[in-house]
Design a protein around this motif. Structure first.
Motif, PDB file in Angstrom:
ATOM      1  N   ASN A  69       0.834  -1.215   0.000  1.00 43.01           N
ATOM      2  CA  ASN A  69       0.000   0.000   0.000  1.00 43.01           C
ATOM      3  C   ASN A  69       0.863   1.257   0.000  1.00 43.01           C
ATOM      4  O   ASN A  69       0.537   2.255  -0.651  1.00 43.01           O
ATOM      5  CB  ASN A  69      -0.932   0.010   1.209  1.00 43.01           C
ATOM      6  N   PHE A  70       1.961   1.208   0.752  1.00 45.34           N
ATOM      7  CA  PHE A  70       2.852   2.370   0.828  1.00 45.34           C
ATOM      8  C   PHE A  70       3.482   2.667  -0.526  1.00 45.34           C
ATOM      9  O   PHE A  70       3.528   3.826  -0.962  1.00 45.34           O
ATOM     10  CB  PHE A  70       3.936   2.125   1.882  1.00 45.34           C
ATOM     11  N   ILE A  71       3.955   1.632  -1.206  1.00 44.71           N
ATOM     12  CA  ILE A  71       4.615   1.867  -2.498  1.00 44.71           C
ATOM     13  C   ILE A  71       3.607   2.296  -3.558  1.00 44.71           C
ATOM     14  O   ILE A  71       3.965   2.931  -4.557  1.00 44.71           O
ATOM     15  CB  ILE A  71       5.404   0.615  -2.952  1.00 44.71           C
ATOM     16  N   ASN A  72       2.338   1.972  -3.351  1.00 39.71           N
ATOM     17  CA  ASN A  72       1.291   2.353  -4.302  1.00 39.71           C
ATOM     18  C   ASN A  72       0.686   3.720  -3.988  1.00 39.71           C
ATOM     19  O   ASN A  72      -0.347   4.082  -4.548  1.00 39.71           O
ATOM     20  CB  ASN A  72       0.183   1.297  -4.327  1.00 39.71           C
ATOM     21  N   GLU A  73       1.320   4.452  -3.092  1.00 36.58           N
ATOM     22  CA  GLU A  73       0.825   5.769  -2.690  1.00 36.58           C
ATOM     23  C   GLU A  73       1.809   6.843  -3.157  1.00 36.58           C
ATOM     24  O   GLU A  73       2.619   7.355  -2.370  1.00 36.58           O
ATOM     25  CB  GLU A  73       0.670   5.819  -1.166  1.00 36.58           C
ATOM     26  N   PRO A  74       1.772   7.203  -4.449  1.00 36.47           N
ATOM     27  CA  PRO A  74       2.777   8.121  -5.006  1.00 36.47           C
ATOM     28  C   PRO A  74       2.744   9.524  -4.406  1.00 36.47           C
ATOM     29  O   PRO A  74       3.726  10.256  -4.488  1.00 36.47           O
ATOM     30  CB  PRO A  74       2.429   8.160  -6.502  1.00 36.47           C
ATOM     31  N   ASP A  75       1.620   9.903  -3.787  1.00 32.35           N
ATOM     32  CA  ASP A  75       1.524  11.238  -3.202  1.00 32.35           C
ATOM     33  C   ASP A  75       2.028  11.304  -1.761  1.00 32.35           C
ATOM     34  O   ASP A  75       1.971  12.373  -1.135  1.00 32.35           O
ATOM     35  CB  ASP A  75       0.069  11.731  -3.245  1.00 32.35           C
ATOM     36  N   HIS A  76       2.507  10.179  -1.238  1.00 32.51           N
ATOM     37  CA  HIS A  76       3.054  10.196   0.126  1.00 32.51           C
ATOM     38  C   HIS A  76       4.259  11.136   0.166  1.00 32.51           C
ATOM     39  O   HIS A  76       5.062  11.199  -0.760  1.00 32.51           O
ATOM     40  CB  HIS A  76       3.472   8.784   0.545  1.00 32.51           C
ATOM     41  N   ASP A  77       4.375  11.894   1.242  1.00 35.53           N
ATOM     42  CA  ASP A  77       5.432  12.895   1.357  1.00 35.53           C
ATOM     43  C   ASP A  77       6.824  12.278   1.214  1.00 35.53           C
ATOM     44  O   ASP A  77       7.746  12.930   0.719  1.00 35.53           O
ATOM     45  CB  ASP A  77       5.310  13.622   2.706  1.00 35.53           C
ATOM     46  N   ALA A  78       6.979  11.027   1.643  1.00 33.88           N
ATOM     47  CA  ALA A  78       8.282  10.370   1.540  1.00 33.88           C
ATOM     48  C   ALA A  78       8.733  10.222   0.093  1.00 33.88           C
ATOM     49  O   ALA A  78       9.941  10.238  -0.199  1.00 33.88           O
ATOM     50  CB  ALA A  78       8.224   8.997   2.206  1.00 33.88           C
ATOM     51  N   TRP A  79       7.777  10.062  -0.836  1.00 28.25           N
ATOM     52  CA  TRP A  79       8.109   9.949  -2.256  1.00 28.25           C
ATOM     53  C   TRP A  79       8.192  11.321  -2.920  1.00 28.25           C
ATOM     54  O   TRP A  79       9.066  11.562  -3.759  1.00 28.25           O
ATOM     55  CB  TRP A  79       7.066   9.109  -2.989  1.00 28.25           C
ATOM     56  N   LYS A  80       7.298  12.232  -2.553  1.00 24.66           N
ATOM     57  CA  LYS A  80       7.256  13.547  -3.194  1.00 24.66           C
ATOM     58  C   LYS A  80       8.390  14.456  -2.732  1.00 24.66           C
ATOM     59  O   LYS A  80       8.902  15.262  -3.504  1.00 24.66           O
ATOM     60  CB  LYS A  80       5.904  14.219  -2.925  1.00 24.66           C
ATOM     61  N   HIS A  81       8.758  14.346  -1.457  1.00 22.21           N
ATOM     62  CA  HIS A  81       9.809  15.209  -0.891  1.00 22.21           C
ATOM     63  C   HIS A  81      10.816  14.346  -0.143  1.00 22.21           C
ATOM     64  O   HIS A  81      10.887  14.382   1.091  1.00 22.21           O
ATOM     65  CB  HIS A  81       9.192  16.254   0.040  1.00 22.21           C
ATOM     66  N   PRO A  92       2.263  -6.548  11.715  1.00 17.10           N
ATOM     67  CA  PRO A  92       1.058  -6.931  10.968  1.00 17.10           C
ATOM     68  C   PRO A  92      -0.092  -5.942  11.113  1.00 17.10           C
ATOM     69  O   PRO A  92      -1.003  -5.925  10.286  1.00 17.10           O
ATOM     70  CB  PRO A  92       0.701  -8.290  11.593  1.00 17.10           C
ATOM     71  N   ASP A  93      -0.026  -5.082  12.152  1.00 15.53           N
ATOM     72  CA  ASP A  93      -1.137  -4.158  12.421  1.00 15.53           C
ATOM     73  C   ASP A  93      -0.795  -2.684  12.239  1.00 15.53           C
ATOM     74  O   ASP A  93      -1.669  -1.826  12.390  1.00 15.53           O
ATOM     75  CB  ASP A  93      -1.631  -4.353  13.865  1.00 15.53           C
ATOM     76  N   SER A  94       0.468  -2.352  11.943  1.00 12.73           N
ATOM     77  CA  SER A  94       0.843  -0.936  11.916  1.00 12.73           C
ATOM     78  C   SER A  94       1.981  -0.693  10.938  1.00 12.73           C
ATOM     79  O   SER A  94       2.770  -1.596  10.629  1.00 12.73           O
ATOM     80  CB  SER A  94       1.257  -0.465  13.318  1.00 12.73           C
ATOM     81  N   LEU A  95       2.066   0.565  10.481  1.00 12.65           N
ATOM     82  CA  LEU A  95       3.149   1.003   9.600  1.00 12.65           C
ATOM     83  C   LEU A  95       3.529   2.423   9.991  1.00 12.65           C
ATOM     84  O   LEU A  95       2.682   3.311  10.031  1.00 12.65           O
ATOM     85  CB  LEU A  95       2.715   0.969   8.133  1.00 12.65           C
ATOM     86  N   GLU A  96       4.809   2.628  10.306  1.00 12.78           N
ATOM     87  CA  GLU A  96       5.321   3.967  10.598  1.00 12.78           C
ATOM     88  C   GLU A  96       6.394   4.306   9.580  1.00 12.78           C
ATOM     89  O   GLU A  96       7.300   3.507   9.332  1.00 12.78           O
ATOM     90  CB  GLU A  96       5.911   4.043  12.014  1.00 12.78           C
ATOM     91  N   VAL A  97       6.294   5.493   8.988  1.00  9.94           N
ATOM     92  CA  VAL A  97       7.256   5.954   7.989  1.00  9.94           C
ATOM     93  C   VAL A  97       7.951   7.194   8.530  1.00  9.94           C
ATOM     94  O   VAL A  97       7.289   8.141   8.959  1.00  9.94           O
ATOM     95  CB  VAL A  97       6.557   6.287   6.656  1.00  9.94           C
ATOM     96  N   HIS A  98       9.279   7.187   8.511  1.00 17.35           N
ATOM     97  CA  HIS A  98      10.038   8.325   9.038  1.00 17.35           C
ATOM     98  C   HIS A  98      11.161   8.692   8.070  1.00 17.35           C
ATOM     99  O   HIS A  98      11.957   7.835   7.681  1.00 17.35           O
ATOM    100  CB  HIS A  98      10.630   7.996  10.412  1.00 17.35           C
ATOM    101  N   SER A  99      11.209   9.957   7.688  1.00 16.39           N
ATOM    102  CA  SER A  99      12.307  10.460   6.869  1.00 16.39           C
ATOM    103  C   SER A  99      13.505  10.754   7.759  1.00 16.39           C
ATOM    104  O   SER A  99      13.360  11.173   8.906  1.00 16.39           O
ATOM    105  CB  SER A  99      11.882  11.722   6.125  1.00 16.39           C
ATOM    106  N   MET A 100      14.703  10.518   7.205  1.00 17.46           N
ATOM    107  CA  MET A 100      15.941  10.702   7.951  1.00 17.46           C
ATOM    108  C   MET A 100      16.769  11.795   7.281  1.00 17.46           C
ATOM    109  O   MET A 100      16.836  11.871   6.051  1.00 17.46           O
ATOM    110  CB  MET A 100      16.723   9.384   7.999  1.00 17.46           C
ATOM    111  N   ASN A 101      17.418  12.608   8.091  1.00 16.66           N
ATOM    112  CA  ASN A 101      18.221  13.708   7.576  1.00 16.66           C
ATOM    113  C   ASN A 101      19.668  13.309   7.315  1.00 16.66           C
ATOM    114  O   ASN A 101      20.523  14.173   7.126  1.00 16.66           O
ATOM    115  CB  ASN A 101      18.179  14.885   8.550  1.00 16.66           C
ATOM    116  N   TYR A 102      19.951  12.027   7.303  1.00 16.67           N
ATOM    117  CA  TYR A 102      21.289  11.535   7.002  1.00 16.67           C
ATOM    118  C   TYR A 102      21.152  10.212   6.256  1.00 16.67           C
ATOM    119  O   TYR A 102      20.131   9.538   6.329  1.00 16.67           O
ATOM    120  CB  TYR A 102      22.109  11.353   8.288  1.00 16.67           C
ATOM    121  N   THR A 103      22.175   9.867   5.502  1.00 14.25           N
ATOM    122  CA  THR A 103      22.120   8.650   4.705  1.00 14.25           C
ATOM    123  C   THR A 103      22.324   7.417   5.579  1.00 14.25           C
ATOM    124  O   THR A 103      22.912   7.491   6.657  1.00 14.25           O
ATOM    125  CB  THR A 103      23.197   8.666   3.614  1.00 14.25           C
TER     126      THR A 103
END
Length: 388
Positions: A69-81, A92-103
């Protein structure tokens, strides 16, 4: 990210916890690589779930469905920015997405808790910072890290004093205001008495107009803020700002026409000592404790002490995992390479330390206080108390 995030992930209880990390391409045509890299990680995750003895068919399907579902969501901020890195924490019950300011290195982990080692730099600054350049003619905001700076455009942040105060003829209220381009130092000639006071009052009001949208944009963050502007403006800005992480040393000059690359070099000179200060103190405290027999660089002792709650401060070498396991007697057995049943023993030591109220620092290789070890610990009591 923050220590609160790490603590919340530590508290997560589930038989199947999936941790995914990947570097991100931030701009250009190569941004397409992000989706390809994530699909490869998804395949790795499927293979790990197939091998995991705890993962049921239902839990496996739950994890993979959320990732799909996450990869099929092109408007998610992680993909856009995209930021420098991406971290996902899935049950199995949750998904957390976090952007990182370092590689970070591309990796997937499946276990009974989340793999947190790549997040540990956030405990004491992840190298991210904010730069605000201000002149009376122009306001610019940048976010950056050790890799570079990017300009941001927060909503309602005024672009100039004229826009902020709606003053069309403001510049006629002072006798002269000019920029010495050669040395990038503003020269300002004020009126005297009440005129000068009015001028300062207008600038203070200008900075209050900047502070509100800036504080909203930075809400909940602890990134250091660097002021870049002429010397005259910085004391007034300090009076106006409510952001607590403003650094005491500004970058002096006028930066209306300065490139992000040039500004980044100047910003690093100011922010690097700030990031290194806590780590330098932690290393000094470890060396002092070592002389009092309250420190160790033995990994097995560190793991035992961490489980007992005896580790006050743990220092681990940057980007150096130690894969292994504990045998039936609780002794460390190191593995030459990751394999089924292997653990990153430094991750284990860090998690136990944090769980018992200790502190963890990630230290660069060139600064690490031990040549032979990748982990050292300052203990709450003498080493003898941690060994059989």
């Amino acid at each position: 990210m923050s220590s609160q995030l790490i603590q919340s992930l530590l508290n997560e209880s589930n038989d199947v916890c999936v941790s995914l990390y990947m570097p991100m391409v931030r701009w250009g045509r190569e941004v397409r690589q992000n989706e390809i890299r994530f699909k490869n990680l998804l395949k790795d995750t499927e293979q790990l779930l197939d091998k995991d003895e705890v993962a049921t068919s239902e839990s496996r399907q739950g994890v993979l469905a959320q990732l799909q579902n996450f990869i099929n969501e092109p408007d998610h901020d992680a993909w856009k920015h995209p930021h420098s890195g991406l971290a996902l924490f899935v049950t199995p019950d949750s998904l957390e997405v976090h952007s990182m300011n370092y590689t970070c290195e591309e990796q997937a982990h499946v276990g009974e808790r989340f793999y947190l080692r790549p997040l540990l730099p956030t405990l004491h600054g992840d190298g991210s910072f904010v730069v605000l350049t201000i002149s009376q003619k122009h306001v610019r905001l940048f976010e950056g890290n050790r890799d570079g700076l990017e300009e941001r455009f927060p909503e309602d942040l005024p672009e100039s004093l004229k826009e902020a105060l709606n003053i069309d003829d403001y510049m006629t209220s002072i006798q002269h205001f000019s920029y010495a381009a050669g040395n990038q130092v503003d020269t300002m000639y004020h009126g005297h008495g009440a005129g000068e006071d009015d001028h300062k009052a207008n600038i203070l009001q200008f900075f209050h107009r900047i502070d509100a949208p800036l504080s909203e944009y930075l809400e909940g963050r602890e990134d250091p803020l660097i002021f870049a502007g002429v010397e005259y403006l910085f004391p007034i800005f300090k009076e106006a700002t409510s952001y607590k992480q403003l650094l005491p040393d500004p970058i002096e000059g006028n930066f209306d026409e300065t490139s992000a690359e040039e500004l980044h070099k100047k910003a690093l000179e100011v922010v690097e000592p700030y990031f290194r200060q806590e780590i330098t103190e932690a290393i000094e405290n470890y060396n002092d404790a070592h002389g009092r027999n309250c420190a160790t660089d033995d990994l097995e002792t560190i793991l035992q002490a961490a489980q007992m709650g005896a580790v006050d401060t743990l220092l681990i070498r940057e980007k150096t995992p130690i894969w292994g396991h504990l045998d039936e007697e609780g002794h460390v057995q190191q593995d030459k390479a990751p394999s089924e049943g292997s653990l990153d023993l430094l991750d284990e030591a860090a998690v136990e330390t944090l769980d018992k109220g200790g502190d963890v620092f990630v230290v660069r290789d060139e600064d690490f206080p031990s040549e032979k070890s990748s982990a050292v610990a300052k203990l709450r009591f003498a080493i003898e108390a941690t060994t059989p």
